[in-house]
Design a protein around this motif. Structure first.
Motif, PDB file in Angstrom:
ATOM      1  N   SER A 182      -6.870  -5.836   0.328  1.00 39.75           N
ATOM      2  CA  SER A 182      -6.794  -6.378   1.691  1.00 39.75           C
ATOM      3  C   SER A 182      -7.766  -5.661   2.616  1.00 39.75           C
ATOM      4  O   SER A 182      -8.426  -6.289   3.453  1.00 39.75           O
ATOM      5  CB  SER A 182      -5.364  -6.256   2.225  1.00 39.75           C
ATOM      6  OG  SER A 182      -4.458  -6.997   1.423  1.00 39.75           O
ATOM      7  N   LEU A 183      -7.863  -4.330   2.476  1.00 40.65           N
ATOM      8  CA  LEU A 183      -8.822  -3.583   3.285  1.00 40.65           C
ATOM      9  C   LEU A 183     -10.260  -3.982   2.954  1.00 40.65           C
ATOM     10  O   LEU A 183     -11.113  -4.091   3.855  1.00 40.65           O
ATOM     11  CB  LEU A 183      -8.629  -2.080   3.065  1.00 40.65           C
ATOM     12  CG  LEU A 183      -7.339  -1.468   3.629  1.00 40.65           C
ATOM     13  CD1 LEU A 183      -7.241   0.002   3.255  1.00 40.65           C
ATOM     14  CD2 LEU A 183      -7.290  -1.630   5.141  1.00 40.65           C
ATOM     15  N   TYR A 236      -9.009 -12.252  13.135  1.00 43.04           N
ATOM     16  CA  TYR A 236      -8.675 -12.085  11.722  1.00 43.04           C
ATOM     17  C   TYR A 236      -7.182 -11.791  11.538  1.00 43.04           C
ATOM     18  O   TYR A 236      -6.504 -12.446  10.726  1.00 43.04           O
ATOM     19  CB  TYR A 236      -9.522 -10.963  11.133  1.00 43.04           C
ATOM     20  CG  TYR A 236      -9.245 -10.672   9.674  1.00 43.04           C
ATOM     21  CD1 TYR A 236      -9.861 -11.412   8.674  1.00 43.04           C
ATOM     22  CD2 TYR A 236      -8.384  -9.642   9.307  1.00 43.04           C
ATOM     23  CE1 TYR A 236      -9.606 -11.152   7.341  1.00 43.04           C
ATOM     24  CE2 TYR A 236      -8.132  -9.366   7.974  1.00 43.04           C
ATOM     25  CZ  TYR A 236      -8.739 -10.132   6.997  1.00 43.04           C
ATOM     26  OH  TYR A 236      -8.482  -9.856   5.667  1.00 43.04           O
ATOM     27  N   PHE A 237      -6.655 -10.836  12.283  1.00 46.05           N
ATOM     28  CA  PHE A 237      -5.252 -10.466  12.114  1.00 46.05           C
ATOM     29  C   PHE A 237      -4.314 -11.541  12.652  1.00 46.05           C
ATOM     30  O   PHE A 237      -3.242 -11.792  12.069  1.00 46.05           O
ATOM     31  CB  PHE A 237      -4.981  -9.123  12.783  1.00 46.05           C
ATOM     32  CG  PHE A 237      -5.488  -7.953  12.008  1.00 46.05           C
ATOM     33  CD1 PHE A 237      -4.868  -7.560  10.837  1.00 46.05           C
ATOM     34  CD2 PHE A 237      -6.588  -7.233  12.425  1.00 46.05           C
ATOM     35  CE1 PHE A 237      -5.330  -6.477  10.093  1.00 46.05           C
ATOM     36  CE2 PHE A 237      -7.061  -6.151  11.713  1.00 46.05           C
ATOM     37  CZ  PHE A 237      -6.426  -5.772  10.537  1.00 46.05           C
ATOM     38  N   LEU A 238      -4.678 -12.192  13.750  1.00 45.97           N
ATOM     39  CA  LEU A 238      -3.828 -13.276  14.257  1.00 45.97           C
ATOM     40  C   LEU A 238      -3.768 -14.434  13.270  1.00 45.97           C
ATOM     41  O   LEU A 238      -2.699 -15.036  13.067  1.00 45.97           O
ATOM     42  CB  LEU A 238      -4.349 -13.761  15.609  1.00 45.97           C
ATOM     43  CG  LEU A 238      -4.188 -12.798  16.791  1.00 45.97           C
ATOM     44  CD1 LEU A 238      -4.800 -13.405  18.049  1.00 45.97           C
ATOM     45  CD2 LEU A 238      -2.724 -12.471  17.026  1.00 45.97           C
ATOM     46  N   PRO A 244      -0.238  -0.742  -4.003  1.00 53.73           N
ATOM     47  CA  PRO A 244      -1.462  -0.010  -3.601  1.00 53.73           C
ATOM     48  C   PRO A 244      -2.743  -0.793  -3.877  1.00 53.73           C
ATOM     49  O   PRO A 244      -3.664  -0.796  -3.056  1.00 53.73           O
ATOM     50  CB  PRO A 244      -1.379   1.261  -4.438  1.00 53.73           C
ATOM     51  CG  PRO A 244       0.077   1.440  -4.711  1.00 53.73           C
ATOM     52  CD  PRO A 244       0.633   0.062  -4.869  1.00 53.73           C
ATOM     53  N   SER A 245      -2.816  -1.459  -5.035  1.00 52.56           N
ATOM     54  CA  SER A 245      -4.022  -2.226  -5.337  1.00 52.56           C
ATOM     55  C   SER A 245      -4.191  -3.392  -4.368  1.00 52.56           C
ATOM     56  O   SER A 245      -5.323  -3.702  -3.949  1.00 52.56           O
ATOM     57  CB  SER A 245      -3.953  -2.742  -6.769  1.00 52.56           C
ATOM     58  OG  SER A 245      -2.813  -3.579  -6.943  1.00 52.56           O
ATOM     59  N   GLN A 246      -3.094  -4.048  -3.994  1.00 50.01           N
ATOM     60  CA  GLN A 246      -3.181  -5.151  -3.045  1.00 50.01           C
ATOM     61  C   GLN A 246      -3.589  -4.658  -1.664  1.00 50.01           C
ATOM     62  O   GLN A 246      -4.311  -5.352  -0.929  1.00 50.01           O
ATOM     63  CB  GLN A 246      -1.823  -5.865  -2.961  1.00 50.01           C
ATOM     64  CG  GLN A 246      -1.847  -7.170  -2.209  1.00 50.01           C
ATOM     65  CD  GLN A 246      -2.665  -8.237  -2.914  1.00 50.01           C
ATOM     66  OE1 GLN A 246      -2.828  -8.186  -4.125  1.00 50.01           O
ATOM     67  NE2 GLN A 246      -3.187  -9.184  -2.151  1.00 50.01           N
ATOM     68  N   LEU A 247      -3.138  -3.460  -1.285  1.00 55.26           N
ATOM     69  CA  LEU A 247      -3.531  -2.887  -0.006  1.00 55.26           C
ATOM     70  C   LEU A 247      -5.034  -2.607   0.022  1.00 55.26           C
ATOM     71  O   LEU A 247      -5.724  -2.914   1.007  1.00 55.26           O
ATOM     72  CB  LEU A 247      -2.743  -1.610   0.252  1.00 55.26           C
ATOM     73  CG  LEU A 247      -3.062  -0.862   1.548  1.00 55.26           C
ATOM     74  CD1 LEU A 247      -2.789  -1.741   2.777  1.00 55.26           C
ATOM     75  CD2 LEU A 247      -2.268   0.433   1.640  1.00 55.26           C
ATOM     76  N   THR A 271     -15.185  -6.619   4.634  1.00 52.23           N
ATOM     77  CA  THR A 271     -16.215  -7.610   4.299  1.00 52.23           C
ATOM     78  C   THR A 271     -16.290  -8.688   5.367  1.00 52.23           C
ATOM     79  O   THR A 271     -17.389  -9.144   5.724  1.00 52.23           O
ATOM     80  CB  THR A 271     -15.913  -8.234   2.931  1.00 52.23           C
ATOM     81  OG1 THR A 271     -15.773  -7.205   1.951  1.00 52.23           O
ATOM     82  CG2 THR A 271     -17.020  -9.181   2.507  1.00 52.23           C
ATOM     83  N   PHE A 272     -15.141  -9.099   5.871  1.00 50.62           N
ATOM     84  CA  PHE A 272     -15.125 -10.086   6.951  1.00 50.62           C
ATOM     85  C   PHE A 272     -15.808  -9.536   8.204  1.00 50.62           C
ATOM     86  O   PHE A 272     -16.596 -10.237   8.859  1.00 50.62           O
ATOM     87  CB  PHE A 272     -13.678 -10.473   7.263  1.00 50.62           C
ATOM     88  CG  PHE A 272     -13.538 -11.466   8.379  1.00 50.62           C
ATOM     89  CD1 PHE A 272     -13.707 -12.819   8.153  1.00 50.62           C
ATOM     90  CD2 PHE A 272     -13.242 -11.041   9.663  1.00 50.62           C
ATOM     91  CE1 PHE A 272     -13.581 -13.744   9.181  1.00 50.62           C
ATOM     92  CE2 PHE A 272     -13.109 -11.952  10.705  1.00 50.62           C
ATOM     93  CZ  PHE A 272     -13.281 -13.307  10.453  1.00 50.62           C
TER      94      PHE A 272
END
Length: 477
Positions: free
Chosen positions: A56-57, A32-34, A50-53, A62-63
């Motif tokens: 992303s989490l 996922y991170f790569l 902050p909302s985008q962070l 979910t993934f």
């Protein structure tokens, strides 16, 4: 401090499942991170807020959850042997009979229907996992884009689930050579990448054709540049998802088929008094044809054939002979059942002599046998381990059996007759036996030799003296 007791067979399966989930989470997180940092970063513009962070989490968790869901479906569906299932026509006929005739379903039909239901659940779970993974990995914004990607990911997951079930990738294949986990993982990495490329290409082409028949809400919009960018991101995301699934499948195979030592720690009190009890308990008390029982037969075959755990093999020849009799009985029961099932299947087939002669002239791959009669051979791996174990154990008894328990208990005669009767049953079933009458295949305790009228009686003497030849033929043939 006393050493910890040996785990039960059920605990072995649970520990391996938990270990598989841990390794699968590590590999999916790395992919996922790569993918996010080195592949998709060229097509997206990062936003630091902050909302985008938090968003992303949420996508990352979910993934991870979607991959854990897919991995759980692998463990639910997996089996050491191919399982008989009911076709759609058989399921429809059974439902109609249950609705109009009100007759209770047969146990065999219920078992096949349950296996078919597991297949359907696995395909649906793969579709849900594909929808969640593609949406979280591609990272588009907007409800319409998420709905479009979710639909494509669901179709993509269903295609992979159907391919997984059709190719019987859920069957655990035990390797002949046991390698370390890291080496096995490294060997399967290039193959997983190759398969992921092939499957992602096929699925992408299928979705491209399917897009022509979709409504406007599920088609890609915007300018030509946006369309090309979206397709590139979709292809990269689909490849990464399939790569995660292929690695999960490979890890599942490697971790669940690795040999487990059903023995107390060497030097402990249990190793001095009764070192064979954990293995015998796994052989006799495990669920038939389950993963713990397969691991127990694999461990027994390794002990009987190799010179690594000689102290465990020496414990089989203890003075009373009870351990040796239990080990031999655990190996001969499946072989006797194999010979009995094959004989019953041949007796139930009303085939004339001309058809049987034609089958003998054909190769095993050319002969068309009923799938119901081939089901007894689904456990061929266990049958081979049993034959190899008792053959090797009988051979080692000439050097390591100080008390003569192999001869005094009558196990040698039972091993010889069972191996030969199993060999004759397999040869007759495959059309290689000269005798055309399956009723001539007697039981292991009362096997009768039927020699063709060719005038060569030395063949029987050769077979009687070289008792280990049928074992080798059964294992390698």
């Amino acid at each position: 401090m006393p050493p910890p007791p040996s785990p039960t067979p059920e605990l072995v399966s649970k520990n391996r499942f938990l270990g598989f989930l841990i390794w699968q989470t590590f590999t999916s997180t790395t992919i996922y991170f790569l993918t996010k940092l080195f592949l998709l970063s060229f097509f997206t513009t990062p936003k630091f807020s902050p909302s985008q962070l938090y968003f992303s989490l949420l996508k990352f968790f979910t993934f991870t959850f979607s991959n854990l869901l897919f991995s759980s479906s692998l463990s639910i569906l997996s089996s050491p042997q191919p399982l008989p299932y009911a076709s759609p026509l058989q399921l429809a006929a059974g439902l109609i009979r249950f609705a109009f005739v009100s007759s209770p379903a047969e146990p065999e039909f219920r078992r096949r229907a349950l296996v078919s239901a597991r297949f359907v659940v696995s395909v649906v779970v793969a579709g849900i996992s594909g929808a969640l993974s593609v949406v979280c990995l591609c990272g588009f914004d907007g409800f319409e884009l998420i709905a479009r990607l979710g639909f494509r990911g669901f179709v993509f997951g269903v295609l992979y689930g159907l391919f997984y079930v059709y190719k019987k990738k859920w069957v655990l294949e035990f390797p002949i050579i046991q390698r370390p986990l890291f080496y096995s993982f490294k060997m399967g990495l290039p193959l997983s990448i190759k398969r992921a490329l092939k499957l992602s290409n096929v699925a992408y082409l299928f979705l491209a054709v399917l897009q022509v028949f979709l409504p406007e809400q599920l088609k890609s919009g915007g300018t030509m540049g946006q369309f090309i960018t979206e397709q590139i991101i979709l292809y990269i995301g689909s490849f990464s998802v399939v790569f995660c699934w292929e690695l999960s499948h490979h890890l599942h195979q490697v971790l669940h088929t690795k040999r487990f030592l059903f023995a107390p720690p060497k030097g402990s009190a249990a190793a001095e008094t009764n070192p064979s009890e954990p293995l015998l308990a796994a052989l006799e008390e495990s669920i038939p044809d389950s993963l713990p029982q397969y691991l127990a037969y694999l461990d027994l075959c390794m002990v009987c054939e190799n010179n690594v755990d000689t102290w465990r093999r020496a414990a089989f020849f203890e003075e009373t002979g009870e351990t040796y009799k239990r080990v031999v009985a655990a190996c001969l029961r499946p072989l006797e059942q194999l010979a009995s099932n094959l004989s019953e299947g041949m007796e139930g087939c009303s085939v004339d002599k001309a058809h049987q002669l034609s089958n003998q002239l054909q190769s095993p791959t050319d002969s068309r046998l009923d799938s119901r009669h081939c089901e007894p051979l689904n456990n061929f791996q266990k049958y081979a381990w049993c034959a190899r174990a008792v053959a090797s154990l009988t051979t080692w008894s000439h050097k390591e059996d100080r008390f003569g328990v192999a001869q005094l208990t009558g196990s040698n005669a039972a091993v010889t007759s069972t191996l030969i009767s199993s060999l004759l049953a397999v040869e007759a079933f495959m059309g290689k036996k000269t005798s055309l009458q399956p009723q001539h295949l007697m039981g292991p305790a009362a096997i009768k030799w039927n020699t063709p009228n060719t005038g060569r009686r030395d063949v029987v003497a050769t077979e009687k003296t070289r008792w280990f030849t049928p074992c080798k033929s059964l294992c390698h043939g």
